[in-house]
Enzyme design. Structure first.
Site, PDB file in Angstrom:
ATOM      1  N   ARG A 130       0.786  -1.097   0.085  1.00  6.32           N
ATOM      2  CA  ARG A 130       0.053   0.090  -0.027  1.00  6.32           C
ATOM      3  C   ARG A 130       0.825   1.257   0.100  1.00  6.32           C
ATOM      4  O   ARG A 130       0.403   2.515   0.448  1.00  6.32           O
ATOM      5  CB  ARG A 130      -1.198  -0.013   1.223  1.00  6.32           C
ATOM      6  CG  ARG A 130      -2.161  -1.182   1.073  1.00  6.32           C
ATOM      7  CD  ARG A 130      -3.318  -0.744   1.972  1.00  6.32           C
ATOM      8  NE  ARG A 130      -4.280  -1.689   1.833  1.00  6.32           N
ATOM      9  CZ  ARG A 130      -4.143  -2.887   2.717  1.00  6.32           C
ATOM     10  NH1 ARG A 130      -3.271  -3.030   3.724  1.00  6.32           N
ATOM     11  NH2 ARG A 130      -5.092  -3.846   2.524  1.00  6.32           N
ATOM     12  N   LYS A 152       3.367  11.341 -11.392  1.00  4.08           N
ATOM     13  CA  LYS A 152       2.281  10.759 -12.228  1.00  4.08           C
ATOM     14  C   LYS A 152       3.084   9.365 -12.452  1.00  4.08           C
ATOM     15  O   LYS A 152       4.294   9.341 -12.974  1.00  4.08           O
ATOM     16  CB  LYS A 152       2.093  11.342 -13.595  1.00  4.08           C
ATOM     17  CG  LYS A 152       0.793  12.288 -13.467  1.00  4.08           C
ATOM     18  CD  LYS A 152       0.456  12.860 -14.967  1.00  4.08           C
ATOM     19  CE  LYS A 152      -0.619  13.813 -14.816  1.00  4.08           C
ATOM     20  NZ  LYS A 152      -1.130  14.249 -16.361  1.00  4.08           N
ATOM     21  N   GLU A 194       9.369  17.252 -25.382  1.00  5.41           N
ATOM     22  CA  GLU A 194       8.885  17.644 -23.855  1.00  5.41           C
ATOM     23  C   GLU A 194       9.640  19.126 -23.561  1.00  5.41           C
ATOM     24  O   GLU A 194       8.981  19.769 -22.717  1.00  5.41           O
ATOM     25  CB  GLU A 194       9.012  16.981 -23.080  1.00  5.41           C
ATOM     26  CG  GLU A 194       8.355  15.217 -23.505  1.00  5.41           C
ATOM     27  CD  GLU A 194       6.955  15.404 -22.965  1.00  5.41           C
ATOM     28  OE1 GLU A 194       5.871  16.220 -22.768  1.00  5.41           O
ATOM     29  OE2 GLU A 194       6.524  14.085 -22.818  1.00  5.41           O
ATOM     30  N   LYS A 235       7.950  22.701 -14.734  1.00  8.58           N
ATOM     31  CA  LYS A 235       7.178  21.665 -14.029  1.00  8.58           C
ATOM     32  C   LYS A 235       6.955  21.728 -12.773  1.00  8.58           C
ATOM     33  O   LYS A 235       5.898  21.352 -12.135  1.00  8.58           O
ATOM     34  CB  LYS A 235       7.719  20.124 -14.623  1.00  8.58           C
ATOM     35  CG  LYS A 235       6.704  19.337 -14.395  1.00  8.58           C
ATOM     36  CD  LYS A 235       6.797  17.751 -15.063  1.00  8.58           C
ATOM     37  CE  LYS A 235       5.701  16.932 -14.757  1.00  8.58           C
ATOM     38  NZ  LYS A 235       5.726  15.692 -15.391  1.00  8.58           N
ATOM     39  N   GLU A 245      -3.734  17.868 -10.858  1.00 13.58           N
ATOM     40  CA  GLU A 245      -4.463  18.108 -12.023  1.00 13.58           C
ATOM     41  C   GLU A 245      -5.860  18.532 -11.965  1.00 13.58           C
ATOM     42  O   GLU A 245      -6.771  17.885 -12.642  1.00 13.58           O
ATOM     43  CB  GLU A 245      -4.189  17.262 -13.089  1.00 13.58           C
ATOM     44  CG  GLU A 245      -4.226  17.580 -14.608  1.00 13.58           C
ATOM     45  CD  GLU A 245      -3.930  16.562 -15.611  1.00 13.58           C
ATOM     46  OE1 GLU A 245      -2.744  15.759 -15.503  1.00 13.58           O
ATOM     47  OE2 GLU A 245      -4.793  16.317 -16.449  1.00 13.58           O
ATOM     48  N   ARG A 249      -2.392  22.008 -13.948  1.00 13.04           N
ATOM     49  CA  ARG A 249      -1.422  21.183 -14.383  1.00 13.04           C
ATOM     50  C   ARG A 249      -1.691  20.557 -15.772  1.00 13.04           C
ATOM     51  O   ARG A 249      -0.909  20.095 -16.497  1.00 13.04           O
ATOM     52  CB  ARG A 249      -1.488  20.041 -13.225  1.00 13.04           C
ATOM     53  CG  ARG A 249      -0.501  18.969 -13.736  1.00 13.04           C
ATOM     54  CD  ARG A 249      -0.005  18.218 -12.532  1.00 13.04           C
ATOM     55  NE  ARG A 249       0.753  17.076 -13.065  1.00 13.04           N
ATOM     56  CZ  ARG A 249       1.598  16.103 -12.327  1.00 13.04           C
ATOM     57  NH1 ARG A 249       1.407  16.135 -11.130  1.00 13.04           N
ATOM     58  NH2 ARG A 249       2.515  15.185 -12.905  1.00 13.04           N
ATOM     59  N   ASN A 253      -0.058  18.762 -20.337  1.00 13.92           N
ATOM     60  CA  ASN A 253      -0.607  17.810 -21.393  1.00 13.92           C
ATOM     61  C   ASN A 253      -0.868  18.380 -22.897  1.00 13.92           C
ATOM     62  O   ASN A 253      -1.404  17.657 -23.686  1.00 13.92           O
ATOM     63  CB  ASN A 253      -2.066  17.361 -20.822  1.00 13.92           C
ATOM     64  CG  ASN A 253      -2.092  15.609 -20.754  1.00 13.92           C
ATOM     65  OD1 ASN A 253      -2.862  15.548 -21.541  1.00 13.92           O
ATOM     66  ND2 ASN A 253      -1.346  15.456 -19.844  1.00 13.92           N
ATOM     67  N   HIS A 256      -0.816  16.231 -26.127  1.00 10.00           N
ATOM     68  CA  HIS A 256      -1.081  14.803 -25.563  1.00 10.00           C
ATOM     69  C   HIS A 256      -2.297  14.202 -25.825  1.00 10.00           C
ATOM     70  O   HIS A 256      -2.422  12.912 -25.949  1.00 10.00           O
ATOM     71  CB  HIS A 256      -0.759  14.650 -23.967  1.00 10.00           C
ATOM     72  CG  HIS A 256       0.826  14.861 -23.562  1.00 10.00           C
ATOM     73  ND1 HIS A 256       1.510  16.027 -23.574  1.00 10.00           N
ATOM     74  CD2 HIS A 256       1.742  13.868 -23.126  1.00 10.00           C
ATOM     75  CE1 HIS A 256       2.567  15.813 -23.449  1.00 10.00           C
ATOM     76  NE2 HIS A 256       2.709  14.497 -23.072  1.00 10.00           N
ATOM     77  N   HIS A 260      -1.324  10.966 -27.544  1.00 10.43           N
ATOM     78  CA  HIS A 260      -1.614   9.697 -26.994  1.00 10.43           C
ATOM     79  C   HIS A 260      -2.483   8.799 -27.784  1.00 10.43           C
ATOM     80  O   HIS A 260      -2.115   7.488 -27.782  1.00 10.43           O
ATOM     81  CB  HIS A 260      -2.415   9.888 -25.396  1.00 10.43           C
ATOM     82  CG  HIS A 260      -1.297  10.200 -24.414  1.00 10.43           C
ATOM     83  ND1 HIS A 260      -1.928  10.610 -23.156  1.00 10.43           N
ATOM     84  CD2 HIS A 260       0.058  10.124 -24.218  1.00 10.43           C
ATOM     85  CE1 HIS A 260      -0.983  10.586 -22.491  1.00 10.43           C
ATOM     86  NE2 HIS A 260       0.301  10.522 -22.996  1.00 10.43           N
ATOM     87  N   HIS A 274       6.776   8.204 -27.357  1.00 10.39           N
ATOM     88  CA  HIS A 274       5.820   9.055 -27.013  1.00 10.39           C
ATOM     89  C   HIS A 274       6.219  10.447 -27.184  1.00 10.39           C
ATOM     90  O   HIS A 274       5.401  11.594 -27.541  1.00 10.39           O
ATOM     91  CB  HIS A 274       5.986   8.966 -25.165  1.00 10.39           C
ATOM     92  CG  HIS A 274       5.307  10.231 -24.301  1.00 10.39           C
ATOM     93  ND1 HIS A 274       3.828   9.859 -24.471  1.00 10.39           N
ATOM     94  CD2 HIS A 274       5.893  11.111 -23.748  1.00 10.39           C
ATOM     95  CE1 HIS A 274       3.534  10.981 -23.705  1.00 10.39           C
ATOM     96  NE2 HIS A 274       4.387  11.825 -23.406  1.00 10.39           N
TER      97      HIS A 274
END
Ligand SMILES: NC(=O)c1ccc[n+]([C@@H]2O[C@H](COP(=O)([O-])OP(=O)(O)OC[C@H]3O[C@@H](n4cnc5c(N)ncnc54)[C@H](O)[C@@H]3O)[C@@H](O)[C@H]2O)c1
Ligand SMILES: O=C(O)C(=O)C[C@@H](O)[C@H](O)[C@H](O)COP(=O)(O)O
Ligand SMILES: [Zn+2]
Length: 380
Positions: A130, A152, A194, A235, A245, A249, A253, A256, A260, A274
């Protein structure tokens, strides 16, 4: 084995997240300080390094040697390189290996690699017992400027990118800029997308600097460190204000939503890395912004020109195999974009541009104009 690296004066960027704040340590040779930094942070800790085969070949032994020099026990978990490891199977492999290595709640997972290893190992750490802390040691340009920062973590679903994951911040990021010397030129360029993203989304002066200096980043030296530190600062500032986000935030993206979907349609394969998807996606976002009258055609063209100069693909037609298979129709891409995590009550959210250096979050975007725009682009 690669020769041990010498220390240089590192740059430190603070990710100001209260009791979960951490440092990003950037510089040539800082991998050699991994052991002493981990020992200072967590005296008596045990660690497991998660890495991929290619990174292991160059950088696993220096990382292990640094830990050993500080008396830190470690075990190694080596996965296959590439998105094939950011899967249920990859997660099972890493999780079972961490359990077998008896990594306890107070131990540390170390992600040594690119964004794939960072996202995968970070997610495995987030769910192991956990929640176990982890350290990011990013080894690709993309990971040094983006994926190692901000927490993330996750894996892909065949239905879309990063659809399973958790926010789990690292406790330390060690970005050794010399490690990038062994990265392939194509991967270096993909990561550069990026870097350019930070200029396009929020910093026109940085974008102008990149237009003049991008070739020096490849060569190494102070331009590389400046680009990485500037990206990390940008960032870190956004993440500190909006960790989960709920607002700004989402600007990170940029490119993306399209990118994606393109990665999914090409099967998360070597056909499109990517960063390459982000370069095409960022160009499309700029052109779509121009189509909506939010920026001029010249500004959209400026962004595309720079990405081309940096050796990146910018058109759907640049994707390997496009000519043979037409890639996908606009409806297939729309269906994939409907799985984007920014979708709210079925409505798309896009990151669009009001200027080079000023991105905005456009909510409730109607699908019809996006579909028409994609049809135009696919027909070109
Ligand atoms: N978590 C985030 O915030 C975030 C941000 C951006 C991207 N990502 C994710 O990151 C992934 C892409 O990361 P990536 O581009 O680093 O891909 P990657 O991890 O697959 O690394 C790219 C390739 O370079 C190799 N490599 C890495 N470092 C090397 C080195 N120093 N020398 C030689 N080879 C090296 C790897 O073995 C791999 O083959 C995607 O899955 C993307 O979704 C996550
Ligand atoms: O950190 C973020 O936030 C980003 O969006 C950075 C992106 O470059 C990165 O690719 C991220 O993994 C995408 O996030 P996702 O939520 O769209 O999966
Ligand atoms: Zn990205």
């Amino acid at each position: 084995m690669t020769a041990p690296l010498k220390h240089s004066d590192p740059i430190k960027v603070d990710v100001a997240l209260g009791d979960r704040a951490y440092d990003i340590v950037i510089g040539r040779g800082v991998l050699a300080s991994l052991g002493e930094r981990v020992a200072a942070l967590r005296p008596g800790v045990r660690t497991a390094i998660v890495t991929d085969r290619t990174v292991a070949k160059y950088w696993l032994e220096p990382a292990e040697a640094s830990l050993a020099a500080s008396g830190i026990p470690t075990s190694r978990i080596v996965v296959e390189e590439g998105e094939i490891s950011k899967t249920y199977a990859g997660l099972e492999k890493v999780s079972e290996a961490l359990i077998a290595a008896k990594i306890e709640r107070n131990d540390l997972v170390i992600a040594l690699g690119g964004g794939v290893v960072g996202d995968l190992a970070g997610f495995a750490a987030a769910i192991l017992r956990r929640g176990v802390d982890f350290v990011q040691v990013p080894t690709s340009l993309l990971a040094q400027v983006d994926s190692s920062v901000g927490g993330k973590t996750g894996i892909n679903s065949p239905q879309g990118k990063n659809l399973l994951g958790a926010f789990h911040q690292p406790v330390l990021v060690i970005a050794d800029t010399a490690v990038l010397d062994t990265l392939s030129p194509r991967q270096f360029r993909a990561g550069y997308a990026e870097v350019a993203k930070y200029g396009v989304l929020g910093d026109e002066a940085f974008f102008s600097w990149l237009e003049k200096n991008h070739a020096d980043i490849v060569k190494g030296g102070s331009a590389r460190e400046h680009a990485i530190a500037t990206s990390c600062r940008a960032k870190a500032a956004i993440v500190a204000r909006d960790e989960r986000e709920t607002g700004e935030r989402a600007l990170l993206n940029l490119g993306h939503t399209f990118g994606h979907a393109l990665e999914a349609v090409t099967g998360f394969s070597d056909r499109l890395f990517h960063g390459e998807g982000v370069a095409i996606g960022m160009t499309l976002a700029a052109q779509f912004s121009a189509k909506l009258g939010m920026i001029g055609e010249r500004e959209a063209a400026r962004i595309e020109r720079h990405l081309i100069e940096a050796g990146l693909p910018t058109r759907l037609q640049d994707i390997a195999g496009f000519a043979q298979e037409g890639l996908a129709d606009a409806d297939a891409l729309m269906a994939l974009m409907a799985q984007d995590k920014k979708v709210k009550r079925g409505k798309l959210t896009f990151i669009l541009l009001e200027a080079v250096g000023r991105a905005v979050i456009a909510k409730d975007v109607e699908p019809a104009p996006v579909r028409d725009f994609l049809k135009e682009k696919l027909a070109q």
